[in-house]
Design a protein around this motif. Structure first.
Motif, PDB file in Angstrom:
ATOM      1  N   GLU A 192       0.804  -1.224   0.000  1.00  0.00           N
ATOM      2  CA  GLU A 192       0.000   0.000   0.000  1.00  0.00           C
ATOM      3  C   GLU A 192       0.836   1.271   0.000  1.00  0.00           C
ATOM      4  O   GLU A 192       0.363   2.322  -0.438  1.00  0.00           O
ATOM      5  N   HIS A 476     -14.810   1.194   5.713  1.00  0.00           N
ATOM      6  CA  HIS A 476     -13.443   1.564   6.163  1.00  0.00           C
ATOM      7  C   HIS A 476     -13.196   1.307   7.647  1.00  0.00           C
ATOM      8  O   HIS A 476     -13.211   2.212   8.468  1.00  0.00           O
ATOM      9  N   THR A 478     -10.938   0.913   9.915  1.00  0.00           N
ATOM     10  CA  THR A 478     -10.023   1.524  10.901  1.00  0.00           C
ATOM     11  C   THR A 478      -9.918   3.039  10.772  1.00  0.00           C
ATOM     12  O   THR A 478      -9.313   3.691  11.615  1.00  0.00           O
ATOM     13  N   ARG A 480      -8.071   4.781   8.966  1.00  0.00           N
ATOM     14  CA  ARG A 480      -6.729   5.324   8.732  1.00  0.00           C
ATOM     15  C   ARG A 480      -6.679   6.083   7.405  1.00  0.00           C
ATOM     16  O   ARG A 480      -7.427   5.792   6.471  1.00  0.00           O
ATOM     17  N   ALA A 487      -4.837   4.833  12.220  1.00  0.00           N
ATOM     18  CA  ALA A 487      -6.098   4.140  12.471  1.00  0.00           C
ATOM     19  C   ALA A 487      -6.585   4.527  13.865  1.00  0.00           C
ATOM     20  O   ALA A 487      -5.779   4.816  14.740  1.00  0.00           O
ATOM     21  N   ARG A 514      -6.776   4.993   1.763  1.00  0.00           N
ATOM     22  CA  ARG A 514      -7.258   4.231   2.931  1.00  0.00           C
ATOM     23  C   ARG A 514      -6.753   2.787   2.931  1.00  0.00           C
ATOM     24  O   ARG A 514      -5.980   2.381   3.774  1.00  0.00           O
ATOM     25  N   ASP A 516      -8.105   0.123   4.023  1.00  0.00           N
ATOM     26  CA  ASP A 516      -8.415  -0.690   5.201  1.00  0.00           C
ATOM     27  C   ASP A 516      -9.789  -1.303   4.962  1.00  0.00           C
ATOM     28  O   ASP A 516     -10.653  -0.644   4.369  1.00  0.00           O
ATOM     29  N   LEU A 517      -9.892  -2.532   5.359  1.00  0.00           N
ATOM     30  CA  LEU A 517      -9.121  -3.516   6.053  1.00  0.00           C
ATOM     31  C   LEU A 517      -7.794  -3.776   5.340  1.00  0.00           C
ATOM     32  O   LEU A 517      -7.771  -3.911   4.134  1.00  0.00           O
ATOM     33  N   ASP A 518      -6.691  -3.855   6.091  1.00  0.00           N
ATOM     34  CA  ASP A 518      -5.406  -4.093   5.430  1.00  0.00           C
ATOM     35  C   ASP A 518      -5.221  -5.577   5.122  1.00  0.00           C
ATOM     36  O   ASP A 518      -5.974  -6.425   5.580  1.00  0.00           O
ATOM     37  N   HIS A 521      -5.037  -8.290   7.919  1.00  0.00           N
ATOM     38  CA  HIS A 521      -6.307  -8.696   8.520  1.00  0.00           C
ATOM     39  C   HIS A 521      -7.244  -9.363   7.516  1.00  0.00           C
ATOM     40  O   HIS A 521      -8.157 -10.088   7.912  1.00  0.00           O
TER      41      HIS A 521
END
Ligand code: DGT
Ligand code: CA
Ligand code: ZN
Length: 584
Positions: A192, A476, A478, A480, A487, A514, A516-518, A521
């Motif tokens: 990312e 989204h 978290t 972040r 986050a 963004r 996220d989720l990364d 996870h």
């Protein structure tokens, strides 16, 4: 403390040890531990608390103690001492292209340089050139590099780097004499954020390498040459103009035809994946490096990377998976996952229009989705309490539904779906009441306010939202913003468990700021069997194309087509959403 914070403390220890001139064998252990922890889905802090730190692979006794101190106090004796004795300017100097810990130490010890400003002065006075192993050329490069450091951030986002790298690769490909050219490094693995652009090329005739490197340094987008030799050139590229310009270092390596697959593989990394591949080679009695694969009978010929993996008795591992998180063993067992592909995406759920804070109308967004080949487009404008984003009141929601019904009569084989991005209020209740929520085709629930709640409160807030029967997915998760905003504190393990319990989907927000989720996870979601969905969160028609970034995160997280809700075709998605509403 989350895993990435812990990892960055370990990386800091490594860097400071290197600057202190300590044994690289010792400092390397900290950096390896940092890399491992970055890729673990479970919270290491939690493991420290329940005394299960032993389950983290590769931590010796000393490292376990260090990790425990870091988690419990945010620091440790060793880090304190290192910070105490290292002027912060030395760490900053490491960002100068071509300057490593050895050079920084030499300048510090022999010229007493502690800050970037002192370094600049010393270069201008010609003192740096006089140091052993430096010279005029190095001094000039350091001066140029100082300007780079002042103007660049440490890492750049994937989309920014690709915007520079893809045209650059295309230009190199068009140069006469170039046979193959590919992106390598973290950019090819689609991390990312990336530190720099790595490119590997090959020429038919090795004598042409110098000329190719020379031409590379003159390509559009190249601002400055950092270094140029017979096999490698380093440049600084520039994206955008003025104070907003972003500068990214780019390295081109030109290798022989024979070495190309090996060099591409080596420079794609990750470092850890390379180590695992080398071990695999050793187990077969072979030696693997960036130049080739050697056995008893001499070097093996491999026509491409796939052949390299084959020669090692492995299934081909796509770059996105090369993080040494089990892919080499899976490749050995023939058990690599089938990954989702961007072509399999039939639609996306979370997008905005002029009704809230988007810049294109419903119809414009729908036509853009159709142009991408989507069969359906979900609209999820903001809900009423988010007034800064022009959130919709219930009346405006019902107006939008009528407009969607009207538009949907226009098309065959394509539908706009009625959704909402409803705010999760600070207490975990939702910004619309259940009667209204029941009228949507689906609901995305997201946190947009009160980011500073304590971890337990934020976790409980999100878990409560997931308990609502009308919520389809978490947006989204978290909050972040890459390289800009951390986050919010949240226990993702608990959130994923709740998603599993209540059969909710979790978003991979595909906005490249963004993501996220990364991916780490995503891996965990895969284990738990939580379904994921990627959404561009488009606020303009052209942002629908950002979906590719979400798909890349999913691929890095080993996600297959079935586990990503976007792969449902129109009939499939209508059926699924209808079934969910009946259950609710
Ligand atoms: P980045 O640039 O920080 O976003 O991440 P990478 O993975 O692109 O790292 P980079 O640019 O330092 O190096 C590119 C690749 O070269 C890396 O993924 C693996 C390979 N490489 C570099 N240094 C080493 C090394 O010391 N050992 C091994 N095994 N591989 C290395
Ligand atoms: Ca790189
Ligand atoms: Zn949002």
């Amino acid at each position: 403390m989350d895993n990435s914070q812990l990892a960055s403390l370990l990386h800091e220890i490594t860097t400071l040890m290197e600057l202190a001139g300590e044994d690289s064998f010792r400092s390397g252990a900290f950096s390896r531990a940092g890399r491992t922890i970055e890729t673990l889905p479970d919270s290491v802090a939690a493991k420290v608390k329940d005394g299960t730190l032993d389950s983290v692979p590769g931590l010796g006794k000393t490292l376990k103690e260090t990790v425990t101190h870091l988690v419990e106090t945010g620091t440790c004796k060793q880090l304190d001492e290192l910070r105490e004795k290292t002027p912060p300017g030395l760490v900053q100097m490491l960002r100068i292209p071509g300057v490593g810990p050895k050079k920084v130490r030499a300048m510090h010890l022999e010229l007493g340089i502690d800050t970037l400003a002192q370094l600049k002065k010393a270069c201008e006075a010609g003192k740096v050139a006089g140091l052993k192993g430096f010279g005029e050329k190095t001094q000039a490069k350091i001066l140029e590099g100082l300007a780079f450091v002042e103007q660049s951030s440490e890492r750049v986002r994937l989309d920014q780097a690709l915007a520079v790298a893809e045209p650059l690769v295309a230009s190199i490909r068009a140069l006469e004499g170039v046979k193959h050219v590919e992106l390598a490094g973290s950019l090819r693995r689609r991390r990312e954020t990336v530190k720099d652009i790595d490119i590997v090329a090959t020429v038919a005739d090795p004598k042409e390498a110098t000329a190719i490197l020379e031409e590379f340094t003159r390509l559009p987008g190249v601002e400055r040459v950092v270094g140029q030799g017979d096999t490698k050139a380093s440049v600084v590229t520039k994206l955008g103009e003025g104070t907003k310009a972003i500068r990214i270092n780019a390295d081109l390596r030109v290798v022989s035809m024979h070495a190309f697959p090996f060099a591409l593989n080596y420079f794609t990394g990750s470092k850890e994946h390379n180590v695992a591949l080398r071990q695999r080679a050793q187990a077969l009695g072979l030696k693997l490096n960036e130049y080739g694969l050697e056995g008893e009978g001499g070097g093996k010929k491999c026509k491409d990377e796939a052949a390299v993996y084959q020669a090692l008795g492995l299934e081909y591992v796509v770059p996105e998976l090369r993080e040494n998180t089990g892919e080499v063993q899976a490749a050995l067992d023939g058990k690599l996952p089938k990954l989702v592909d961007i072509d399999q995406v039939k639609g996306v759920f979370h997008n905005h229009t002029t009704a809230s804070d988007g810049i294109h109308t419903l119809e414009e967004m729908a036509e853009a989705a159709r142009a991408l080949g989507y069969q359906w487009l979900g609209i999820g404008d903001h809900s009423q309490s988010l007034t800064i984003a022009n959130g919709l009141s219930p009346d405006r929601v019902r107006d939008q539904w009528r407009e969607i019904d009207r538009l949907n009569r226009k098309w065959k084989g394509f539908r706009i779906l009625k959704g909402s991005e409803v705010d999760i209020l600070p207490d975990g209740s939702l910004d619309f009441d259940d009667d209204l929520l029941a009228g949507f085709d689906y609901v995305v629930a997201s946190v947009h306010t009160h980011f500073n709640q304590p971890r337990e409160e934020m976790t409980a807030r999100i878990v409560k939202a997931l308990e609502n029967p009308y919520v389809t997915m978490l947006g989204h998760p978290t909050g972040r913003l890459l390289l800009r905003r951390e986050a919010y504190a949240v226990d993702l393990e608990e959130v994923l468990q709740a998603a599993k319990r209540h059969d909710k989907w979790v978003e991979i927000n595909a906005n490249p700021m963004r993501l996220d989720l990364d991916w780490v996870h995503c891996r965990r979601a895969r284990e738990l069997g939580v379904r994921l969905v990627t959404n561009p969160d488009a606020h303009a028609a052209e942002e629908l194309a950002n979906t590719i970034y979400g798909v890349e995160v999913a691929r890095r997280g080993w996600i297959g087509p079935k586990q990503l809700a976007n792969t449902m075709d129109l009939d499939g998605v209508l059926e699924e959403l209808e079934a969910r509403r009946k259950k609710a």
